[in-house]
Motif scaffolding. Structure first.
Motif, PDB file in Angstrom:
ATOM      1  N   THR A  73      10.879  12.978  26.007  1.00 49.35           N
ATOM      2  CA  THR A  73      11.051  13.094  24.555  1.00 49.35           C
ATOM      3  C   THR A  73       9.886  13.811  23.884  1.00 49.35           C
ATOM      4  OG1 THR A  73      11.766  10.823  24.779  1.00 49.35           O
ATOM      5  CG2 THR A  73      11.698  11.701  22.557  1.00 49.35           C
ATOM      6  N   TRP A  82      15.769  17.182  24.806  1.00 46.44           N
ATOM      7  CA  TRP A  82      15.008  16.349  23.853  1.00 46.44           C
ATOM      8  C   TRP A  82      15.956  15.411  23.112  1.00 46.44           C
ATOM      9  CZ3 TRP A  82      15.412  16.358  18.390  1.00 46.44           C
ATOM     10  CH2 TRP A  82      14.547  15.472  17.767  1.00 46.44           C
ATOM     11  N   SER A 270       1.456   4.926  24.351  1.00 46.27           N
ATOM     12  CA  SER A 270       1.292   3.604  23.740  1.00 46.27           C
ATOM     13  C   SER A 270      -0.084   2.986  23.963  1.00 46.27           C
ATOM     14  CB  SER A 270       2.377   2.665  24.266  1.00 46.27           C
ATOM     15  OG  SER A 270       2.517   2.800  25.645  1.00 46.27           O
ATOM     16  N   ASN A 273      -3.767   4.930  20.644  1.00 48.90           N
ATOM     17  CA  ASN A 273      -3.859   4.548  19.225  1.00 48.90           C
ATOM     18  C   ASN A 273      -4.097   3.051  19.085  1.00 48.90           C
ATOM     19  OD1 ASN A 273      -3.180   7.024  17.664  1.00 48.90           O
ATOM     20  ND2 ASN A 273      -1.343   6.948  18.930  1.00 48.90           N
ATOM     21  N   PHE A 328      -6.748   2.873  10.917  1.00 48.81           N
ATOM     22  CA  PHE A 328      -6.057   4.124  11.271  1.00 48.81           C
ATOM     23  C   PHE A 328      -6.437   5.257  10.317  1.00 48.81           C
ATOM     24  CE2 PHE A 328      -3.116   1.574  13.878  1.00 48.81           C
ATOM     25  CZ  PHE A 328      -3.096   2.377  14.997  1.00 48.81           C
ATOM     26  N   ILE A 402      -2.078   9.346   8.493  1.00 47.44           N
ATOM     27  CA  ILE A 402      -1.102   9.400   9.581  1.00 47.44           C
ATOM     28  C   ILE A 402      -1.231   8.164  10.450  1.00 47.44           C
ATOM     29  CG2 ILE A 402      -0.316  10.653  11.630  1.00 47.44           C
ATOM     30  CD1 ILE A 402       0.185  12.318   9.224  1.00 47.44           C
ATOM     31  N   GLY A 410       9.015  11.885  14.497  1.00 49.28           N
ATOM     32  CA  GLY A 410       8.159  10.724  14.229  1.00 49.28           C
ATOM     33  C   GLY A 410       8.162   9.768  15.412  1.00 49.28           C
TER      34      GLY A 410
END
Ligand code: HEM
Length: 474
Positions: A73, A82, A270, A273, A328, A402, A410
């Motif tokens: 993806t 995709w 995953s 961040n 963030f 963001i 997204g």
């Protein structure tokens, strides 16, 4: 500049500051226009108003290698493959139903987190009632463990450690994932001079990527092959994890290669961040004890001291979520959102953008934009409480900062990412007090040279703050 690519993102931001511009176009190589954006208004113009135009991804060597030749993806340019994989991700892997189904695995890991911290404290009898915890290592493994459990139904590839910590196999894999992240979208020369691709490994990029991907796949692929065989010969009949879901999916059927590449990509997507946010959030809270105290008070008020915080409590922990959102904003893991490639000539806010341009939103530039945020370098969770009333959500639909980005490209992991990150911070803050190590007066809130993570991994002292019987034992 490209050869010194470590500093290239910083060079871009300094250039934008010097010319006081929220949009910049650089030509890299003979034909690639790279458009950098750091204002919400312009970001809207690209990702909200013309989402369908800026929907593709670039053809980069690292993307090609990670995605097993564009089978996944996140890395795959716009097209039928995709669309197919994005549909699977949304419908079969991260739908609300599947999120609920997988909750027991996340709950178990949240309990094991407390057990692991208690074990570290007990081992260090030099400190009477506290122990030094390497927050970076712990958070990277917490998220790795959850994802491994969700996909493969187990936390360890090997035996793991007796205290619940990672074994050498998990350490090797997590290191490899961060190596991949370091070289992904990293302005590699051959990506802008395509005729060099395959002829020379100009800056060692290809070798590093291949080695790191090889390590991750060496551990994961045999589990996928073995499971495939079990479904084929009837030895497995019940779906217990995401790997079962992917193998048995009928419409459309996935090939083993698609499954293998997609799982690698999710593991990469995953871990960075989430773990970076935990490390910076705890560092900022230790540095500003009033913020930590307010987070503790909120937990005591919402959850109390007689039960451990659970996923159902998270929506009410608005101050804690404001701390995460502020982390963030101020401390993203990387400078930029992955490039969005334009599929046709277009005009955005009066600027002509040719087909094939690489548009990169600056997480760093948006989050610290002084025209958007008062005192942008100050860590101030209250700004989110004031602007959002009483319900803080970890989303960024107005693109003032963001988090998960927006539109068709997204992040599909928004619910999982929000839940895992908030839960980890909530358990850490509810279960322990956190302080700088005894021999250090404070936490050094310093970014790594040319990167945005903490220069030194956070090692902090944790002391239990709940009655002993409340900590799970295994
Ligand atoms: C706090 C945690 C997370 C944050 C902040 C985050 C953020 C992002 C961002 C900024 C993007 C790029 C969006 C764009 O190009 O506009 C992205 C893409 C993506 N993320 Fe996440 N993410 C997180 C967790 C996760 C998790 C847990 C998963 C998977 C389970 C995941 C899977 C993906 C995938 C597959 C994409 C690529 C989507 C596409 O190109 O179609 N992310 N994420």
């Amino acid at each position: 500049m490209l050869l010194n690519k470590q500093s290239f993102p910083m060079w871009i931001h300094k250039f934008m500051d010097k010319y006081d511009t929220p949009i910049l176009c650089i030509q890299l190589g003979p034909s690639t226009h790279v458009v950098v954006v750091s204002s919400p208004y312009l970001a809207w113009g690209f990702l909200k108003k013309q989402d369908d135009v800026f929907i593709s991804r670039p053809d980069f060597l690292s993307s090609y290698l990670i995605s097993g030749g564009y089978l996944t993806t996140g890395m795959t340019p716009y097209g039928e493959q995709w669309r197919k994989m994005k549909r699977i991700i949304h419908r079969e892997m991260f739908s609300p139903r599947i999120h609920k189904w997988l909750q027991p695995k996340r709950d178990k890991e949240a309990d094991l987190l407390l057990w692991y911290i208690c074990n570290q404290i007990e081992k260090q009898d030099v400190v009477v009632d506290g122990g030094m915890i390497n927050v970076r290592t712990m958070s990277q493994h917490f998220f790795g463990n959850i994802l491994r459990n969700m996909f493969f139904g187990k936390r360890f590839f090997g035996q793991g450690m007796e205290d619940g910590g990672p074994g050498k196999e998990e350490t090797e894999v997590v290191d490899a994932l961060f190596t991949i992240l370091k070289y992904l979208f990293a302005f590699c020369i051959t990506d802008y001079f395509p005729w060099l691709r395959g002829k020379t490994d100009f800056d060692g990029h290809e070798k590093m990527m291949k080695t790191a991907i090889g390590i991750v796949r060496r551990y994961q692929d045999p589990l996928i092959d073995e499971r495939n065989q079990m479904w084929n010969n009837g030895a497995r009949k019940e779906k217990c994890d995401l790997l079962d879901v992917l193998i048995t999916n009928e419409d459309p059927k996935l090939t083993p290669e698609e499954i293998k590449a997609q799982i690698v990509e999710i593991m990469i997507a995953s871990i960075d961040n989430t773990s970076n946010a935990i490390e910076w959030a705890i560092s900022e809270m230790i540095d500003k004890p009033t913020i930590l105290k307010r987070a503790v008070e909120e937990l005591d008020h919402v959850v109390g001291c007689q039960k451990l915080v659970e996923e159902c409590d998270l929506p009410q922990l608005n101050y804690l979520k404001a701390c995460i959102k502020e982390t963030f904003r101020l401390h993203p893991f990387i400078h930029f959102v992955p490039p969005h490639v334009s599929t046709m000539d277009t005009t955005v806010a009066g600027y002509f953008i040719p087909k094939g341009s690489h548009v990169i939103l600056s997480r760093f530039g948006l989050g610290r934009n002084p025209n958007v945020w008062a005192n942008p370098l100050q860590f101030d969770p209250d700004r989110h409480l004031l602007s959002e009333g009483n319900q803080v959500v970890l989303s960024d639909s107005d693109l003032r900062l963001i988090l998960f980005s927006t539109g068709k490209r997204g992040c599909p992991g928004i619910t999982l990412g929000t839940t895992m990150t908030t839960m980890m911070l909530a358990r850490m803050v509810q279960g322990f007090t956190w302080e700088a190590p005894c021999n250090e007066p404070s936490i050094e809130l310093v970014e790594n040279h040319n990167e945005l993570c903490l220069a030194k991994p956070l090692v902090a002292i944790a002391k239990p703050r709940l009655p002993r019987y409340m900590y799970p034992k295994y």
